[in-house]
Scaffold this motif. Structure first.
Motif, PDB file in Angstrom:
ATOM      1  N   LYS A 103      -4.119   8.552  -2.607  1.00 50.90           N
ATOM      2  CA  LYS A 103      -3.409   8.072  -2.144  1.00 50.90           C
ATOM      3  C   LYS A 103      -3.950   8.112  -0.813  1.00 50.90           C
ATOM      4  O   LYS A 103      -4.566   8.683  -0.023  1.00 50.90           O
ATOM      5  CB  LYS A 103      -1.648   9.171  -2.477  1.00 50.90           C
ATOM      6  N   THR A 136      -1.390  -5.884  -8.685  1.00 52.63           N
ATOM      7  CA  THR A 136      -0.694  -4.542  -7.605  1.00 52.63           C
ATOM      8  C   THR A 136       1.048  -5.088  -7.467  1.00 52.63           C
ATOM      9  O   THR A 136       0.563  -6.196  -7.119  1.00 52.63           O
ATOM     10  CB  THR A 136      -1.889  -4.683  -6.510  1.00 52.63           C
ATOM     11  N   LYS A 138      -5.877   8.129 -12.239  1.00 50.44           N
ATOM     12  CA  LYS A 138      -6.114   7.501 -11.186  1.00 50.44           C
ATOM     13  C   LYS A 138      -6.616   8.433 -10.255  1.00 50.44           C
ATOM     14  O   LYS A 138      -7.226   9.273 -10.078  1.00 50.44           O
ATOM     15  CB  LYS A 138      -4.213   8.526 -11.577  1.00 50.44           C
ATOM     16  N   THR A 197       0.553   2.486   2.602  1.00 51.31           N
ATOM     17  CA  THR A 197       0.417   3.634   1.798  1.00 51.31           C
ATOM     18  C   THR A 197       0.305   3.216   0.459  1.00 51.31           C
ATOM     19  O   THR A 197       0.647   2.716   0.137  1.00 51.31           O
ATOM     20  CB  THR A 197       1.732   4.505   1.224  1.00 51.31           C
ATOM     21  N   VAL A 198      -0.783   3.274   0.324  1.00 52.48           N
ATOM     22  CA  VAL A 198      -1.858   2.950  -1.413  1.00 52.48           C
ATOM     23  C   VAL A 198      -2.017   3.810  -2.519  1.00 52.48           C
ATOM     24  O   VAL A 198      -2.619   4.390  -2.460  1.00 52.48           O
ATOM     25  CB  VAL A 198      -3.165   2.526  -0.730  1.00 52.48           C
ATOM     26  N   ASP A 199      -1.422   3.892  -3.593  1.00 53.34           N
ATOM     27  CA  ASP A 199      -1.638   4.107  -4.809  1.00 53.34           C
ATOM     28  C   ASP A 199      -2.587   3.437  -5.424  1.00 53.34           C
ATOM     29  O   ASP A 199      -2.889   2.103  -5.664  1.00 53.34           O
ATOM     30  CB  ASP A 199      -0.379   4.214  -5.920  1.00 53.34           C
ATOM     31  N   THR A 200      -3.841   4.189  -6.059  1.00 49.66           N
ATOM     32  CA  THR A 200      -4.785   3.592  -6.133  1.00 49.66           C
ATOM     33  C   THR A 200      -5.557   4.347  -7.714  1.00 49.66           C
ATOM     34  O   THR A 200      -4.779   5.353  -8.347  1.00 49.66           O
ATOM     35  CB  THR A 200      -5.894   4.120  -5.212  1.00 49.66           C
ATOM     36  N   GLU A 258      -3.841   6.691   3.113  1.00 54.85           N
ATOM     37  CA  GLU A 258      -2.518   6.352   3.805  1.00 54.85           C
ATOM     38  C   GLU A 258      -3.350   5.464   5.259  1.00 54.85           C
ATOM     39  O   GLU A 258      -3.731   6.482   5.929  1.00 54.85           O
ATOM     40  CB  GLU A 258      -1.797   6.903   4.400  1.00 54.85           C
ATOM     41  N   ALA A 304      -5.702  -0.851  -6.057  1.00 54.55           N
ATOM     42  CA  ALA A 304      -4.901  -0.579  -5.674  1.00 54.55           C
ATOM     43  C   ALA A 304      -3.610  -0.893  -6.826  1.00 54.55           C
ATOM     44  O   ALA A 304      -3.563  -1.740  -7.414  1.00 54.55           O
ATOM     45  CB  ALA A 304      -4.318  -1.627  -4.643  1.00 54.55           C
ATOM     46  N   ASN A 305      -2.964   0.276  -7.071  1.00 48.88           N
ATOM     47  CA  ASN A 305      -1.615   0.429  -8.379  1.00 48.88           C
ATOM     48  C   ASN A 305      -0.650  -0.663  -8.074  1.00 48.88           C
ATOM     49  O   ASN A 305       0.597  -1.226  -8.018  1.00 48.88           O
ATOM     50  CB  ASN A 305      -1.585   1.043  -9.181  1.00 48.88           C
ATOM     51  N   GLN A 306      -0.127   0.034  -6.538  1.00 54.57           N
ATOM     52  CA  GLN A 306       1.485   0.031  -5.632  1.00 54.57           C
ATOM     53  C   GLN A 306       0.223   0.365  -4.021  1.00 54.57           C
ATOM     54  O   GLN A 306       0.127   0.866  -3.667  1.00 54.57           O
ATOM     55  CB  GLN A 306       1.747   0.741  -6.180  1.00 54.57           C
ATOM     56  N   GLN A 329      -8.788   4.655 -10.134  1.00 53.96           N
ATOM     57  CA  GLN A 329     -10.010   5.044  -9.765  1.00 53.96           C
ATOM     58  C   GLN A 329     -10.952   4.383 -11.609  1.00 53.96           C
ATOM     59  O   GLN A 329     -10.994   4.279 -12.235  1.00 53.96           O
ATOM     60  CB  GLN A 329     -10.605   6.090  -9.867  1.00 53.96           C
TER      61      GLN A 329
END
Length: 289
Positions: free
Chosen positions: A53, A84, A50, A112-115, A55, A124-126, A117
């Motif tokens: 985040k 994604t 994970k 807003t990007v949940d990444t 923004e 980008a996951n979401q 690594q």
């Protein structure tokens, strides 16, 4: 990283969408080196950990990656994978990644990007966005496209008037100076540039010619690149912050350490040579019309 406020986010959205889209590999705002991009074959989500985040505002985009600028001005490059998910306030958008990259992830859009690594960077996951922001970005983009068409017509008209005239009268010159090896505008330099734009705007048929220079420190190759970077930074500020129209700009250039304004053998002279000259030009054939 902090979120962009509603008012500042809208202003940044307007600024980003007023300029043409650029590649996702961008210079950072501090005048440093070109930012690193995500490289290599993307692994599956199970092979990654994970990430943070992120923004901010989409400030650059190409197929397969985007750059997000946060409220503090820092840039983050994020890869966009087949898996994604793009989520709006109305739910997940049922579109393919290619359609999303071209139609939904607009420059200037708050996200807003949940990444995830890995050693090659962030993926980008979401990506979450608001439907109202997407509608606003789309409307601004449509209006921007129309302004580009109007600007192209104005550019061609201006070329028709000055295309065969290669001699100009210099009506004024403003020099802005830089630190050693840097291309970062000072607050004084920013003020001087807008003052020069205001002065030129009051003259009929005026164009701006921007020329970047360096002192004698460093190699010729480095100085050439630095002088061009300084000129580019000044052109961007004149257009984006001072409101100078791109079609009233002659092609900028970098001259490295050529044509010094002072002696490069003294610190004071070198300081004067680390400059960008903004020249107000009026074609001799149009001067006084």
């Amino acid at each position: 990283m902090g979120a962009v406020s509603k008012s500042s986010g809208m202003l940044l959205m307007l600024a980003m969408l007023a300029a043409p889209a650029v590649a996702a590999q961008q210079e950072d705002t501090s005048g440093g080196d070109v930012m690193a991009t995500v490289v290599g074959t993307l692994p599956s989500p199970e092979q990654m950990t994970k990430g943070p985040k992120v923004e901010g505002i989409i400030s650059a985009r190409t197929d397969g990656r985007m750059q997000v600028t946060t409220a503090d001005g820092s840039n983050t490059t994020i890869a966009i994978a087949d898996y994604t998910k793009i989520k709006s306030s109305g739910g997940f958008l049922g579109l393919s990644r290619d359609k999303l990259a071209s139609n939904q992830l607009l420059n200037g859009l708050p996200v807003t990007v949940d990444t995830l690594q890995w050693d090659g960077g962030l993926v980008a996951n979401q990506i979450a966005l608001k439907s109202k922001d997407l509608r606003t970005a789309s409307m601004i983009r449509t209006g921007t496209d129309q302004r580009f068409a109007e600007q192209t017509a104005a550019t061609e008209a201006l070329r028709g008037r000055v295309g065969d005239i290669d001699q100009y009268n210099i009506k004024g010159t403003t020099n802005v100076n830089f630190d050693v090896g840097k291309a970062v505008l000072s607050e004084q330099g920013k003020a001087d540039l807008c003052a020069a734009a205001t002065q030129a705007d009051g003259m009929d048929n005026a164009l701006l010619l921007v020329v970047g220079y360096t002192d004698s420190t460093g190699s010729q190759e480095f100085n050439q690149e630095l002088s061009e970077k300084r000129a580019s930074r000044v052109v961007n500020y004149l257009q984006q912050a001072c409101g100078w129209k791109p079609y009233r700009m002659l092609t900028p250039t970098g001259m490295a350490e050529a044509d010094p304004a002072a002696d490069n053998n003294t610190p004071e002279g070198k300081a004067q040579n680390r400059r960008v000259a903004v020249n107000i030009m009026v074609s001799k054939g149009l001067d006084g019309l």
